[in-house]
Design a protein around this motif. Structure first.
Motif, mmCIF file in Angstrom:
data_model
loop_
_atom_site.group_PDB
_atom_site.id
_atom_site.type_symbol
_atom_site.label_atom_id
_atom_site.label_comp_id
_atom_site.label_asym_id
_atom_site.label_seq_id
_atom_site.Cartn_x
_atom_site.Cartn_y
_atom_site.Cartn_z
ATOM 1 N N SER A 55 0.932 -1.204 0.144
ATOM 2 C CA SER A 55 0.036 -0.105 -0.085
ATOM 3 C C SER A 55 0.793 1.254 0.049
ATOM 4 O O SER A 55 1.896 1.195 0.481
ATOM 5 N N ASP A 56 0.115 2.318 -0.436
ATOM 6 C CA ASP A 56 0.821 3.553 -0.353
ATOM 7 C C ASP A 56 0.527 4.334 0.817
ATOM 8 O O ASP A 56 0.776 5.579 1.103
ATOM 9 N N GLU A 57 -0.627 3.830 1.619
ATOM 10 C CA GLU A 57 -1.084 4.635 2.596
ATOM 11 C C GLU A 57 -0.198 4.391 3.879
ATOM 12 O O GLU A 57 -0.105 3.333 4.205
ATOM 13 N N SER A 58 -0.142 5.315 4.599
ATOM 14 C CA SER A 58 1.007 5.225 5.858
ATOM 15 C C SER A 58 0.301 4.564 6.855
ATOM 16 O O SER A 58 0.940 3.696 7.580
ATOM 17 N N SER A 59 -1.053 4.475 7.033
ATOM 18 C CA SER A 59 -1.816 3.624 8.214
ATOM 19 C C SER A 59 -1.528 2.305 7.940
ATOM 20 O O SER A 59 -1.545 1.434 8.564
ATOM 21 N N GLU A 60 -1.589 1.889 6.651
ATOM 22 C CA GLU A 60 -1.570 0.697 6.140
ATOM 23 C C GLU A 60 -0.145 0.138 6.184
ATOM 24 O O GLU A 60 0.057 -1.173 6.606
ATOM 25 N N ILE A 61 0.671 0.912 6.047
ATOM 26 C CA ILE A 61 2.041 0.532 5.841
ATOM 27 C C ILE A 61 2.514 0.112 7.574
ATOM 28 O O ILE A 61 3.019 -0.789 7.857
ATOM 29 N N SER A 62 2.197 1.102 8.547
ATOM 30 C CA SER A 62 2.109 0.849 9.703
ATOM 31 C C SER A 62 1.682 -0.580 10.122
ATOM 32 O O SER A 62 2.307 -1.135 11.120
ATOM 33 N N LEU A 63 0.325 -0.632 9.862
ATOM 34 C CA LEU A 63 -0.149 -1.951 10.244
ATOM 35 C C LEU A 63 0.403 -3.191 9.600
ATOM 36 O O LEU A 63 0.552 -4.362 10.504
ATOM 37 N N SER A 64 0.888 -3.150 8.672
ATOM 38 C CA SER A 64 1.558 -4.114 8.178
ATOM 39 C C SER A 64 2.884 -4.409 9.065
ATOM 40 O O SER A 64 3.426 -5.641 9.333
ATOM 41 N N TYR A 65 3.562 -3.518 9.260
ATOM 42 C CA TYR A 65 4.783 -3.536 10.469
ATOM 43 C C TYR A 65 4.309 -4.326 11.539
ATOM 44 O O TYR A 65 5.137 -5.062 12.050
ATOM 45 N N GLU A 66 3.159 -3.655 12.214
ATOM 46 C CA GLU A 66 2.742 -4.102 13.552
ATOM 47 C C GLU A 66 2.498 -5.544 13.512
ATOM 48 O O GLU A 66 2.831 -6.336 14.468
ATOM 49 N N ILE A 67 1.588 -6.017 12.353
ATOM 50 C CA ILE A 67 1.433 -7.526 12.300
ATOM 51 C C ILE A 67 2.599 -8.171 12.319
ATOM 52 O O ILE A 67 2.613 -9.232 12.867
ATOM 53 N N ILE A 68 3.317 -8.001 11.356
ATOM 54 C CA ILE A 68 4.633 -8.805 11.201
ATOM 55 C C ILE A 68 5.627 -9.064 12.344
ATOM 56 O O ILE A 68 6.230 -9.847 12.734
ATOM 57 N N THR A 69 5.803 -7.780 12.986
ATOM 58 C CA THR A 69 6.742 -7.834 13.969
ATOM 59 C C THR A 69 6.080 -8.657 15.341
ATOM 60 O O THR A 69 6.883 -9.118 16.051
ATOM 61 N N ARG A 70 4.811 -8.345 15.423
ATOM 62 C CA ARG A 70 4.207 -9.048 16.676
ATOM 63 C C ARG A 70 4.321 -10.616 16.278
ATOM 64 O O ARG A 70 4.168 -11.423 17.197
ATOM 65 N N LEU A 71 3.922 -10.817 15.011
ATOM 66 C CA LEU A 71 4.290 -12.400 14.704
ATOM 67 C C LEU A 71 5.460 -12.924 14.901
ATOM 68 O O LEU A 71 5.711 -14.184 15.501
ATOM 69 N N ILE A 72 6.672 -12.178 14.600
ATOM 70 C CA ILE A 72 7.990 -12.580 14.969
ATOM 71 C C ILE A 72 7.951 -12.728 16.603
ATOM 72 O O ILE A 72 8.696 -13.828 16.848
ATOM 73 N N GLU A 73 7.585 -11.844 17.167
ATOM 74 C CA GLU A 73 7.442 -11.984 18.917
ATOM 75 C C GLU A 73 6.939 -13.291 19.492
ATOM 76 O O GLU A 73 7.207 -14.006 20.171
ATOM 77 N N TYR A 74 5.692 -13.442 18.665
ATOM 78 C CA TYR A 74 4.748 -14.508 19.046
ATOM 79 C C TYR A 74 5.412 -16.105 18.872
ATOM 80 O O TYR A 74 5.650 -16.638 19.478
ATOM 81 N N THR A 75 5.830 -16.019 17.587
ATOM 82 C CA THR A 75 6.745 -17.451 17.161
ATOM 83 C C THR A 75 8.026 -17.402 17.746
ATOM 84 O O THR A 75 8.932 -18.214 17.523
ATOM 85 N N GLN A 76 8.517 -16.370 18.457
ATOM 86 C CA GLN A 76 9.829 -16.189 18.951
ATOM 87 C C GLN A 76 10.987 -16.428 18.000
ATOM 88 O O GLN A 76 12.030 -16.918 18.238
ATOM 89 N N GLY A 77 10.709 -16.052 16.700
ATOM 90 C CA GLY A 77 11.733 -16.260 15.524
ATOM 91 C C GLY A 77 12.024 -17.511 15.056
ATOM 92 O O GLY A 77 13.111 -17.750 14.428
ATOM 93 N N ASP A 78 11.135 -18.513 15.409
ATOM 94 C CA ASP A 78 11.510 -19.965 15.280
ATOM 95 C C ASP A 78 10.636 -20.610 13.994
ATOM 96 O O ASP A 78 10.727 -21.642 13.734
ATOM 97 N N CYS A 79 9.780 -19.781 13.661
ATOM 98 C CA CYS A 79 8.996 -19.970 12.123
ATOM 99 C C CYS A 79 9.566 -19.485 10.893
ATOM 100 O O CYS A 79 9.719 -17.973 10.742
ATOM 101 N N GLU A 80 10.172 -20.439 10.011
ATOM 102 C CA GLU A 80 10.922 -19.945 9.003
ATOM 103 C C GLU A 80 9.940 -19.074 8.028
ATOM 104 O O GLU A 80 10.300 -18.004 7.547
#
Length: 544
Positions: A55-80
């Motif tokens: 997306s070109d929308e800043s709110s959607e870019i920020s939400l994309s970041y929030e989702i993926i970083t929280r997934l990294i934390e939830y999976t503790q970096g163990d999910c390829e």
């Protein structure tokens, strides 16, 4: 996406946000809540983050970041799959600092597993955001940094609004080096709102120029013009607005300005000092016709205001950046009736409050508030996490720091701490409370401290020798001291409740670039605050 699918993904995002807050809690906080995601839910969230990253929308870019970083934390970096998705998302949104953190923490020397076409997409994004320092050296910028640097090159008048942690200072350093190397004999004036920032900015510039082999550049912080016939490469002045006015009106030489950088430009509305800032800029622009000017401000809606105010609208450019390479969790902390060892948590996210639940603490959340904040700071300061505890008055900051010092156990001071404490006892006073605090891993920091002592505290905190610092609003306009956690209770700016703009400026210090994906702002007893500055729009109206 149909309505039902949108509602389902919103529920999943909310569930992920709650799980993320639980992941952020220190080990001393106990909860019986366990949040589990099915594989299909993780896949849905990763896929949605990938879609939003285009997306070109800043709110959607920020939400994309929030989702993926929280997934990294939830999976503790163990999910390829998640690591590969995150590598792609970071590349797409131009968050290369986040990608560097991801790779360093979870990939090492390996590459993320992705298809050749997606890998080619990542390489193309790198190429778009790469800036070459010379024939051999290059640096990779975020989307904002690349746009900012390009605009500095193209425009004679520029006004930029961006989050505190957007990486503006790094770009200004690059532009400074570029300017000096391209044209000799420049006189660049950098305006900052406080004397503490004069020290920090001039040091940063000095280190940058030295690393680029520009040792002959003169750097001045006193308002006395350097004769231009003595300038072989360039001269850089770092002033407050008062020093700029003295510089312009100096009778000791002929002042000259080729470029003017106005950092924290929103301070132009700050009472008498704002009037001095506006007048000094007016005089500088009228006296030096060809001067290039930059206005930099944190998160205001209308940065064009400054161009209009100084008659530069016709030949100037402005833009607003809302996406930050590090995000912040605003967590509300409240008492639980009749259960003094429990707290109730909620998360502010996307203009809504998400209940997190009640957790048990290892201390009483009752009694003196300074002691409570001390216990709270110690509880969240685990491992390498750093904490800034905000107080409204110097005496309150000192009181919280002394409580933390008394509560600290088994802290081993480094050689740097011992040297600093010897300096304090010798040069300030043998019984100065800061000495004992620092020996126990905590410091206090406010305006009316000896500048060398304050600088020493800042250095120890930046270098990780102490993990907790108790400060006042000096930090709002002062040095850049990012931390993993910021603790705030009923904040004030002087005698008035803290504004939304000041809260955002302070909150922007939460989260250390290249060290974590999120920072945390812990708002203690928000229901008792004199203003609800912790909630509201990120962008603020200015100049109306």
């Amino acid at each position: 996406m149909n309505i039902e699918a949108k509602e389902n993904i919103d529920l999943l995002i909310r569930k992920l946000e709650v799980a993320s807050v639980y992941n952020q809690l220190p080990n001393s906080f106990q909860s019986t809540n366990i949040i589990v995601f099915e594989e299909r839910e993780i896949n849905s969230l990763a896929g949605y983050s990938s879609i939003l990253s285009l997306s070109d929308e800043s709110s959607e870019i920020s939400l994309s970041y929030e989702i993926i970083t929280r997934l990294i934390e939830y999976t503790q970096g163990d999910c390829e799959r998640i690591i590969a998705a995150a590598d792609l998302v970071f590349s797409r949104i131009g968050n290369f600092p986040g990608r560097t953190l991801l790779r360093g923490r979870h990939l090492g020397s390996e590459e993320a597993s992705m298809s050749p076409s997606l890998r080619l997409e990542c390489i193309a994004r790198e190429a778009e955001n790469t800036v070459y320092m010379d024939d051999e050296r290059s640096t990779l910028l975020t989307d904002f940094q690349y746009k900012f640097l390009s605009s500095l090159d193209d425009e004679d008048a520029l006004s930029v609004s961006a989050p505190t942690s957007a990486g503006k200072s790094f770009v200004l350093n690059l532009d400074l080096v570029r300017k000096i190397k391209e044209t000799s004999g420049q006189s660049i004036v950098y305006i900052v709102p406080t004397r503490a920032l004069i020290t920090e900015v001039s040091h940063r510039i000095r280190v940058t120029l030295r690393s680029e082999g520009l040792e002959e550049v003169i750097i001045r912080t006193a308002p006395f013009p350097v004769a231009m016939d003595k300038v072989s490469q360039a001269v850089v002045y770092v002033f407050t607005q008062e020093r700029l006015m003295s510089f312009i009106n100096s009778h000791d030489g002929s002042p000259y300005i080729s470029s003017l950088i106005v950092d924290e430009a929103h301070e132009i509305q700050n009472g008498k000092r704002g009037i001095i800032l506006q007048n000094s800029i007016d005089i500088a622009l009228s006296r030096f016709d060809s001067v290039k000017i930059l206005f930099a401000s944190p998160l205001i809606k209308n940065p064009a205001y400054f161009l209009s105010l100084f008659g530069r609208s016709s030949n100037g450019r402005f833009f607003v950046e809302q996406v930050s390479p590090v995000s912040q969790n605003v967590i509300l902390v409240s008492e639980v009736k009749q259960r003094p060892r429990e707290i109730e948590l909620a998360l502010l996210s996307r203009n809504r409050t998400i209940p997190i639940g009640e957790v048990k603490t290892d201390f009483r959340f009752r009694g003196g508030k300074a002691l409570q904040r001390a216990n709270f700071a110690i509880s969240i300061c685990s491992g390498n996490d750093s904490v800034i505890s905000f107080s409204n008055e110097p005496s309150a900051a000192e009181k919280v720091a002394c409580h933390i010092s008394d509560l600290s156990e088994d802290f081993q001071p480094s050689d740097e701490i011992i040297t600093f404490v010897d300096f304090i006892k010798r040069e300030v006073h043998p019984e100065y409370p800061l000495a004992e605090c620092v020996m126990n891993g905590v410091a206090f920091h406010y305006g009316k401290m000896p500048s060398l002592v304050r600088s020493g505290v800042e250095s120890l905190f930046k270098e990780g020798h102490i993990k907790i610092i108790c400060c006042t609003s000096t930090l709002l306009q002062g040095v850049n001291l990012p931390a993993k956690h910021i603790v705030i209770e009923d904040p004030m700016s002087g005698d008035t409740p803290m504004s939304r703009a000041d809260f955002l400026n302070l909150a922007g210090r939460a989260g250390r670039l290249l060290q974590e994906f999120h920072g945390n702002i812990w708002c203690i007893r928000p229901g008792e605050w004199k203003s609800d500055c912790y909630e509201g729009e990120r962008l603020q109206d200015f100049g109306n």
